[in-house]
Design a protein around this motif. Structure first.
Motif, PDB file in Angstrom:
ATOM      1  N   ASP A 187       0.826  -1.202   0.000  1.00 43.55           N
ATOM      2  CA  ASP A 187       0.000   0.000   0.000  1.00 43.55           C
ATOM      3  C   ASP A 187       0.866   1.259   0.000  1.00 43.55           C
ATOM      4  O   ASP A 187       0.527   2.261  -0.637  1.00 43.55           O
ATOM      5  CB  ASP A 187      -0.924  -0.004   1.216  1.00 43.55           C
ATOM      6  CG  ASP A 187      -1.937   1.131   1.173  1.00 43.55           C
ATOM      7  OD1 ASP A 187      -2.809   1.093   0.279  1.00 43.55           O
ATOM      8  OD2 ASP A 187      -1.851   2.030   2.016  1.00 43.55           O
ATOM      9  N   GLY A 188       2.000   1.215   0.700  1.00 39.67           N
ATOM     10  CA  GLY A 188       2.919   2.340   0.700  1.00 39.67           C
ATOM     11  C   GLY A 188       3.490   2.612  -0.683  1.00 39.67           C
ATOM     12  O   GLY A 188       3.589   3.766  -1.128  1.00 39.67           O
ATOM     13  N   ILE A 189       3.884   1.541  -1.379  1.00 38.24           N
ATOM     14  CA  ILE A 189       4.416   1.684  -2.734  1.00 38.24           C
ATOM     15  C   ILE A 189       3.363   2.286  -3.661  1.00 38.24           C
ATOM     16  O   ILE A 189       3.623   3.257  -4.387  1.00 38.24           O
ATOM     17  CB  ILE A 189       4.885   0.319  -3.279  1.00 38.24           C
ATOM     18  CG1 ILE A 189       6.088  -0.203  -2.487  1.00 38.24           C
ATOM     19  CG2 ILE A 189       5.233   0.423  -4.771  1.00 38.24           C
ATOM     20  CD1 ILE A 189       6.515  -1.597  -2.884  1.00 38.24           C
ATOM     21  N   LEU A 190       2.182   1.704  -3.628  1.00 31.62           N
ATOM     22  CA  LEU A 190       1.128   2.151  -4.544  1.00 31.62           C
ATOM     23  C   LEU A 190       0.653   3.564  -4.212  1.00 31.62           C
ATOM     24  O   LEU A 190       0.256   4.319  -5.110  1.00 31.62           O
ATOM     25  CB  LEU A 190      -0.034   1.163  -4.509  1.00 31.62           C
ATOM     26  CG  LEU A 190       0.291  -0.206  -5.121  1.00 31.62           C
ATOM     27  CD1 LEU A 190      -0.776  -1.225  -4.769  1.00 31.62           C
ATOM     28  CD2 LEU A 190       0.436  -0.106  -6.630  1.00 31.62           C
ATOM     29  N   SER A 191       0.688   3.937  -2.945  1.00 31.30           N
ATOM     30  CA  SER A 191       0.318   5.300  -2.566  1.00 31.30           C
ATOM     31  C   SER A 191       1.295   6.305  -3.164  1.00 31.30           C
ATOM     32  O   SER A 191       0.888   7.366  -3.673  1.00 31.30           O
ATOM     33  CB  SER A 191       0.283   5.439  -1.035  1.00 31.30           C
ATOM     34  OG  SER A 191      -0.729   4.639  -0.472  1.00 31.30           O
ATOM     35  N   ARG A 192       2.607   5.982  -3.108  1.00 29.12           N
ATOM     36  CA  ARG A 192       3.610   6.875  -3.704  1.00 29.12           C
ATOM     37  C   ARG A 192       3.439   6.958  -5.214  1.00 29.12           C
ATOM     38  O   ARG A 192       3.557   8.042  -5.802  1.00 29.12           O
ATOM     39  CB  ARG A 192       5.021   6.395  -3.341  1.00 29.12           C
ATOM     40  CG  ARG A 192       5.363   6.572  -1.865  1.00 29.12           C
ATOM     41  CD  ARG A 192       6.844   6.370  -1.609  1.00 29.12           C
ATOM     42  NE  ARG A 192       7.241   4.993  -1.866  1.00 29.12           N
ATOM     43  CZ  ARG A 192       7.182   4.013  -0.968  1.00 29.12           C
ATOM     44  NH1 ARG A 192       6.695   4.273   0.247  1.00 29.12           N
ATOM     45  NH2 ARG A 192       7.576   2.798  -1.265  1.00 29.12           N
ATOM     46  N   TRP A 193       3.159   5.817  -5.828  1.00 30.99           N
ATOM     47  CA  TRP A 193       2.961   5.820  -7.280  1.00 30.99           C
ATOM     48  C   TRP A 193       1.726   6.632  -7.664  1.00 30.99           C
ATOM     49  O   TRP A 193       1.724   7.328  -8.675  1.00 30.99           O
ATOM     50  CB  TRP A 193       2.835   4.394  -7.792  1.00 30.99           C
ATOM     51  CG  TRP A 193       4.138   3.643  -7.786  1.00 30.99           C
ATOM     52  CD1 TRP A 193       5.370   4.130  -7.474  1.00 30.99           C
ATOM     53  CD2 TRP A 193       4.327   2.264  -8.089  1.00 30.99           C
ATOM     54  NE1 TRP A 193       6.324   3.136  -7.569  1.00 30.99           N
ATOM     55  CE2 TRP A 193       5.707   1.981  -7.946  1.00 30.99           C
ATOM     56  CE3 TRP A 193       3.472   1.235  -8.459  1.00 30.99           C
ATOM     57  CZ2 TRP A 193       6.239   0.718  -8.180  1.00 30.99           C
ATOM     58  CZ3 TRP A 193       3.996  -0.036  -8.689  1.00 30.99           C
ATOM     59  CH2 TRP A 193       5.361  -0.293  -8.556  1.00 30.99           C
TER      60      TRP A 193
END
Length: 367
Positions: free
Chosen positions: A305-311
């Motif tokens: 979720d952290g990765i996708l939030s940044r993306w």
């Protein structure tokens, strides 16, 4: 079957179903379980003869179906079963559905004075005198944990295989799993039917459901069965409705994160956020999952979720955008100025180390 005794706490000369039964038990029970329970109350109230075989014939069930229904209601604490030394059902106690706990279950076989008792005599359920009862009354039996798989004996497995319906199911299981069933495999299937109360149709659907998802391991199948049992699944229709809540993409994402279970509410919420709120395509989410698995063994949904939030904040929409973002990050990292400190703030000098070396050599020769 042996001597079967049925008796209840409060006798009435009519068939009465409590509101609690309608409100709390009817929805989760399948057709067979409902019919058999209601029929038992009807026959007991009317004091008419019946038997497990008669019940099976009346509703076009097998005796196994009837026994499974009785065990289902025992788990729901609406009746208690008595067994002889050979594990045959010899009696059942119709408990008050309005009571939170079952009444004390009789033990032993000595009868003497209990209202509304019926006896299984000569294979039939027959009315007994109102004065009949049990003198040896023990404590309520501890309800078996449906998660605990018993160690079935070879004789029990042989009896399981000799039943026509079970034999057909074992044959179907071998076709689904593409291998002969080991004794341990048969124990797992017997546990699912016997202790979890799955009908043959539901067990068949369970096997098909797991195989369709590429899972032929009986340990995985047992885990799914336990999950269904906890959710009160008793029919293929209910199982289909549960599994139909999530499409194949959801399970693909679950597998990408190393998860083989039906999504929990939290996990499903994360996936819905990535797909619906962020609007990511599946390949973008799977790329984040791949990076998550390489980075951590725990809290993978939070990490992904952290990765996708940044993306999402960076404006990623397609997988090509990820490559562009990665290239930009690498260039930014390589072009960062070197860190300054107190040592590189001194005035820098250019030294001719070759000239210094020649001067030193001359000095050595002269001396």
């Amino acid at each position: 079957m042996g001597l079967l005794t049925i008796y209840k706490d409060n006798y009435t000369d009519s068939t009465v179903i409590s509101n609690r039964f309608i409100d709390e038990y009817m929805q989760a029970a399948n057709d067979a379980q409902l019919k058999i329970y209601l029929y038992l109350i009807r026959m007991m109230s009317a004091r008419q003869d019946t038997s497990i075989g008669d019940i099976a014939d009346k509703f076009n069930y097998t005796e196994k179906d009837v026994v499974r229904a009785l065990k289902y209601w025992e788990k729901k604490r609406l009746l208690a079963l008595d067994y002889d030394d050979h594990k045959n059902i010899v009696g059942l106690h119709m408990l008050d559905s309005n009571q939170p706990e079952p009444a004390p279950k009789p033990s032993g076989s000595t009868m003497a004075a209990c209202p509304s008792m019926t006896a299984f005599s000569g294979g039939h359920l027959a009315s007994a005198p109102v004065s009949a009862s049990f003198t040896d009354v023990g404590q309520p039996a501890k309800m078996p944990d449906p998660r605990e798989k018993p160690n079935y004996t070879a004789d029990e497995l042989a009896a399981f295989k000799s039943d026509e319906e079970c034999a057909r199911l074992l044959f179907v299981a071998e076709m689904y799993l593409k291998k002969p069933l080991s004794p341990n495999d048969m124990r797992t299937i017997l546990f699912i039917m016997d202790k979890l109360g799955f009908s043959a149709d539901l067990t068949d659907y369970l096997l098909q459901y797991c195989v369709d998802r590429g899972k032929r391991d009986l340990r995985y199948i047992e885990k799914v069965a336990l999950g269904w049992a906890e959710k009160g699944i008793t029919t293929p229709k209910q199982a289909a409705a549960l599994s139909g809540k999530y499409d194949k993409v959801v399970y693909e994402i679950m597998r990408a994160l190393g998860k083989n279970n039906i999504p929990t509410e939290t996990e499903a919420a994360y996936i819905a956020r990535w797909r619906e709120t962020f609007g990511f395509e599946t390949d973008v989410i799977l790329t984040a999952c791949e990076r998550t698995v390489l980075a951590t063994d725990s809290h993978r949904f939070e990490y992904a979720d952290g990765i996708l939030s940044r993306w999402q904040k960076a404006g990623v929409h397609h997988k090509t955008d990820i490559r562009t973002l990665d290239d930009s990050y690498r260039k930014t990292k390589n072009n960062r100025p070197a860190a300054t400190n107190k040592f590189n703030q001194f005035k820098q000098h250019d030294y001719d180390f070759d000239a210094i070396q020649r001067a030193l050599e001359k000095e050595i020769i002269v001396n």
